[in-house]
Design an enzyme around this catalytic site. Structure first.
Site, mmCIF file in Angstrom:
data_model
loop_
_atom_site.group_PDB
_atom_site.id
_atom_site.type_symbol
_atom_site.label_atom_id
_atom_site.label_comp_id
_atom_site.label_asym_id
_atom_site.label_seq_id
_atom_site.Cartn_x
_atom_site.Cartn_y
_atom_site.Cartn_z
ATOM 1 N N LYS A 1 -12.458 -1.092 -3.960
ATOM 2 C CA LYS A 1 -12.641 -2.442 -3.407
ATOM 3 C C LYS A 1 -14.117 -2.846 -3.477
ATOM 4 O O LYS A 1 -14.435 -3.924 -3.959
ATOM 5 C CB LYS A 1 -12.137 -2.430 -1.957
ATOM 6 C CG LYS A 1 -12.206 -3.735 -1.236
ATOM 7 C CD LYS A 1 -11.226 -3.766 -0.088
ATOM 8 C CE LYS A 1 -11.725 -3.116 1.199
ATOM 9 N NZ LYS A 1 -12.850 -3.826 1.836
ATOM 10 N N SER A 2 -15.006 -1.982 -3.012
ATOM 11 C CA SER A 2 -16.439 -2.323 -3.000
ATOM 12 C C SER A 2 -16.951 -2.607 -4.414
ATOM 13 O O SER A 2 -17.719 -3.548 -4.642
ATOM 14 C CB SER A 2 -17.261 -1.157 -2.434
ATOM 15 O OG SER A 2 -16.980 -0.961 -1.081
ATOM 16 N N ARG B 1 -16.251 -11.189 13.652
ATOM 17 C CA ARG B 1 -17.190 -10.115 13.261
ATOM 18 C C ARG B 1 -18.620 -10.637 13.199
ATOM 19 O O ARG B 1 -18.847 -11.782 12.817
ATOM 20 C CB ARG B 1 -16.744 -9.513 11.921
ATOM 21 C CG ARG B 1 -15.377 -8.853 12.060
ATOM 22 C CD ARG B 1 -14.885 -8.282 10.763
ATOM 23 N NE ARG B 1 -15.738 -7.209 10.292
ATOM 24 C CZ ARG B 1 -15.580 -6.623 9.111
ATOM 25 N NH1 ARG B 1 -14.610 -7.008 8.292
ATOM 26 N NH2 ARG B 1 -16.381 -5.646 8.742
ATOM 27 N N LYS C 1 -15.284 -3.693 12.900
ATOM 28 C CA LYS C 1 -14.628 -3.715 11.579
ATOM 29 C C LYS C 1 -13.466 -4.714 11.647
ATOM 30 O O LYS C 1 -13.450 -5.583 12.514
ATOM 31 C CB LYS C 1 -14.161 -2.303 11.206
ATOM 32 C CG LYS C 1 -15.310 -1.360 10.896
ATOM 33 C CD LYS C 1 -16.041 -1.787 9.623
ATOM 34 C CE LYS C 1 -17.242 -0.894 9.334
ATOM 35 N NZ LYS C 1 -18.043 -1.428 8.222
ATOM 36 N N ARG D 1 -18.365 -6.253 -6.216
ATOM 37 C CA ARG D 1 -19.690 -6.338 -6.844
ATOM 38 C C ARG D 1 -19.577 -6.681 -8.325
ATOM 39 O O ARG D 1 -20.414 -7.430 -8.859
ATOM 40 C CB ARG D 1 -20.442 -5.013 -6.645
ATOM 41 C CG ARG D 1 -20.891 -4.854 -5.180
ATOM 42 C CD ARG D 1 -21.182 -3.415 -4.844
ATOM 43 N NE ARG D 1 -21.789 -3.244 -3.524
ATOM 44 C CZ ARG D 1 -21.115 -3.290 -2.366
ATOM 45 N NH1 ARG D 1 -19.801 -3.522 -2.373
ATOM 46 N NH2 ARG D 1 -21.738 -3.119 -1.221
ATOM 47 N N GLY E 1 -15.144 -9.033 4.927
ATOM 48 C CA GLY E 1 -16.546 -8.983 5.346
ATOM 49 C C GLY E 1 -17.465 -8.880 4.140
ATOM 50 O O GLY E 1 -18.544 -9.477 4.117
ATOM 51 N N ARG F 1 -11.536 -0.449 15.852
ATOM 52 C CA ARG F 1 -10.784 0.742 15.436
ATOM 53 C C ARG F 1 -10.877 1.881 16.458
ATOM 54 O O ARG F 1 -9.975 2.730 16.479
ATOM 55 C CB ARG F 1 -11.255 1.197 14.049
ATOM 56 C CG ARG F 1 -10.834 0.216 12.967
ATOM 57 C CD ARG F 1 -11.289 0.616 11.578
ATOM 58 N NE ARG F 1 -10.750 -0.316 10.597
ATOM 59 C CZ ARG F 1 -11.235 -0.505 9.377
ATOM 60 N NH1 ARG F 1 -12.299 0.194 8.971
ATOM 61 N NH2 ARG F 1 -10.677 -1.373 8.549
ATOM 62 N N ASP G 1 -15.213 4.071 6.790
ATOM 63 C CA ASP G 1 -13.851 3.503 6.712
ATOM 64 C C ASP G 1 -12.768 4.568 6.913
ATOM 65 O O ASP G 1 -11.592 4.236 7.015
ATOM 66 C CB ASP G 1 -13.649 2.807 5.358
ATOM 67 C CG ASP G 1 -14.520 1.553 5.242
ATOM 68 O OD1 ASP G 1 -14.915 1.000 6.289
ATOM 69 O OD2 ASP G 1 -14.813 1.146 4.111
ATOM 70 N N ARG H 1 -6.501 -0.578 7.376
ATOM 71 C CA ARG H 1 -6.704 0.883 7.480
ATOM 72 C C ARG H 1 -6.005 1.466 8.706
ATOM 73 O O ARG H 1 -5.607 2.626 8.701
ATOM 74 C CB ARG H 1 -8.199 1.217 7.468
ATOM 75 C CG ARG H 1 -8.876 0.748 6.180
ATOM 76 C CD ARG H 1 -10.168 1.450 5.881
ATOM 77 N NE ARG H 1 -10.955 0.668 4.940
ATOM 78 C CZ ARG H 1 -10.778 0.613 3.624
ATOM 79 N NH1 ARG H 1 -9.820 1.322 3.051
ATOM 80 N NH2 ARG H 1 -11.541 -0.125 2.847
HETATM 81 C C1 S3P Z 1 -18.536 -2.157 2.299
HETATM 82 C C2 S3P Z 1 -19.377 -1.590 3.202
HETATM 83 C C3 S3P Z 1 -18.931 -1.050 4.491
HETATM 84 C C4 S3P Z 1 -17.443 -0.816 4.548
HETATM 85 C C5 S3P Z 1 -16.662 -1.941 3.952
HETATM 86 C C6 S3P Z 1 -17.084 -2.220 2.522
HETATM 87 C C7 S3P Z 1 -19.104 -2.713 1.049
HETATM 88 O O1 S3P Z 1 -19.296 -1.979 5.495
HETATM 89 O O2 S3P Z 1 -17.018 -0.590 5.870
HETATM 90 O O3 S3P Z 1 -15.277 -1.636 3.963
HETATM 91 O O4 S3P Z 1 -18.362 -2.975 0.100
HETATM 92 O O5 S3P Z 1 -20.320 -2.882 1.003
HETATM 93 P P1 S3P Z 1 -20.765 -1.935 6.119
HETATM 94 O O6 S3P Z 1 -21.697 -1.772 5.017
HETATM 95 O O7 S3P Z 1 -20.981 -3.246 6.799
HETATM 96 O O8 S3P Z 1 -20.731 -0.780 7.089
#
Ligand code: S3P
Length: 436
Positions: free
Chosen positions: A26-27, A127, A347, A31, A99, A351, A320, A393
């Site tokens: 996902k991250s 959030r 989050k 990007r 987020g 959680r 996570d 999650r």
């Molecule tokens: C993420 C960073 C994390 C993670 C989120 C995805 C990202 O959050 O919990 O699921 O893609 O940069 P934080 O960096 O705010 O802790």
């Protein structure tokens, strides 16, 4: 018992056996879409995560004038508009539950010469956004937020932004990435420093796209005016999604599962380290590097677990995975303590509170602390009606708890797995053997 159309019933499993390619990361997908949109010319995203969160980022850049197509293989072809080519969207941009979309877009939009409003769903609107609003304001963007802290965010960018040094009190890849993206539009070197190292996909991927960064421990510097180059992004499988199958396989006697192509970036692999401390060795087969990210096939077999102490330093590397680690801890011999996890309260849901209330309904001995959890095991779990609170999650962690419980477990609001792992229920069905 309330069973609605969005509930799922989980029956106990005998074991899990077989192979799975967990969903794409996902991250990294977020990007790849952002960097491809800002590059001049066509980029390809190979095996993007097609799930609600990443769709929100793709949709946001479409509304900013970027064209995207899906080819026959399911890859995304993105025709980037260049660093200065985004257009003012006709309407506000909806970030849904994501987020990452909202916080990284805040960085990009701070450097655009127009005003945009970012909205979120109910969870995202609760959030904290001040963690990204404050740094981009300091760089000269004008941002209005509810109570100075929450979405909707109305962002009026400035160009160039003022370069600055930002010390973030929370270790957060989303904050770091926001500042680095804004830094590309600043008039000098912008530096972001965090208390502990958070995931470094932005740094790796920016470097791969031709951006020079100055990385000194947990300080990252970026000079404004550099351009991202278009390229092919190959997305590995997401360790945070694999985590549910890792823990389920460890907990169910007779299980053996091979999880293929999983990203094992050292800033994300805290779960594997904690499992090792709990007495389990997860084999990393065929280790390789793809697109600058370390990948391995993970072989997981059932093993007994012992309790562990999880300290604040490791938290960003497994942030996570705490809900699924909590499920594992209910079956571990001894008292597991998790400290420095206060970020879990902000989050997709709180959680720490929800792990406690929902796992307790299943018979777990779990206590909530302001910054963590204390869990005593091993405790046999009993099926119950539990709620995900629309948190993906939480839904998947409770599903794993249901697999090891006696009797039937009903998970309310289970559809939210679509946020990161739309094939979760089908994949579980494929690997599981029923209790005979
Ligand atoms: C993420 C960073 C994390 C993670 C989120 C995805 C990202 O959050 O919990 O699921 O893609 O940069 P934080 O960096 O705010 O802790």
């Amino acid at each position: 018992m309330t069973v609605t159309t969005t509930s799922r019933i989980i029956h106990p499993a005998g074991n899990l056996k077989g192979e799975l390619i967990p969903p794409p990361d996902k991250s990294i997908t977020h990007r790849a879409v952002i960097f491809a949109s800002l590059a001049s010319g066509p980029s390809r995203v190979v095996r993007p995560l097609i799930a609600d969160d990443c769709e929100r980022t793709a949709e946001a850049f479409r509304s900013l004038g970027v064209s995207m197509e899906t080819d026959r293989r399911g890859d995304w072809i993105i025709l980037g508009k260049g660093m200065n080519g985004l257009e003012r969207p006709a309407e506000s941009v909806y970030c849904g539950n994501s987020g990452t979309t909202m916080r990284l877009l805040t960085g990009v939009l701070s450097g655009q010469p127009f005003e945009v409003t970012l909205m979120g769903d109910a969870s995202l609107s609760r959030r904290p956004m001040d963690r990204v609003v404050l740094p981009v304001r300091q760089m000269g963007a004008q941002v209005r937020a509810q109570d100075n802290k929450f979405a909707p965010l109305v962002i009026q960018g400035k160009r160039p932004l003022d370069a600055m040094e930002w010390k973030t009190p929370v270790a957060s890849a989303q904050v770091k990435s926001c500042v680095l993206l804004a830094g590309l539009y600043a008039d000098g070197v912008t530096v972001v420093e965090e208390p502990y190292q958070s995931r470094d996909h932005t740094e790796r991927m920016m470097s791969a796209a031709g951006i020079q960064l100055d990385i000194q421990g947990t300080r990252v510097g970026i000079r404004g005016g550099q351009s991202l180059q278009p390229r092919e992004w190959v997305v590995p499988s997401d360790l945070s999604s694999a985590a549910f199958f890792i823990v389920a396989s460890l907990l169910l006697p007779g299980s053996e599962v091979l999880l293929r192509n999983v990203g094992v970036n050292p800033t994300r692999d805290g779960l594997l380290e904690v499992m090792q401390q709990m007495g389990v060795l997860i084999k990393r087969n065929d280790q390789r590097v793809i697109g600058g990210e370390p990948i391995a096939d993970l072989l997981v077999t059932h093993s007994p677990l012992k309790s562990v102490k999880i300290e604040p330093e490791i938290m960003p590397r497994l942030i996570d995975e705490i809900p699924i680690i909590a499920v594992a801890a209910t079956q571990a011999e001894g008292i597991t303590e998790i400290r420095g996890a206060q970020e879990l309260r902000v989050k997709e849901s709180d959680r720490l509170a929800h792990c406690t209330t929902e796992l307790r309904k299943m018979g777990a001995h779990i206590e909530e602390r302001p910054d963590g959890l204390v869990i005593e095991g091993p405790t046999p779990l009993i099926g119950a009606t539990v709620n995900s609170f629309e948190d993906h999650r939480m839904a998947m962690s409770l599903a794993v708890a249901g697999l090891i419980a006696r009797g039937e477990t009903v998970i309310q609001n289970a559809d939210c797995v679509d946020i990161s792992f739309p094939t979760f229920w089908d994949d579980l069905e494929k690997l599981r053997n029923r209790v005979v």
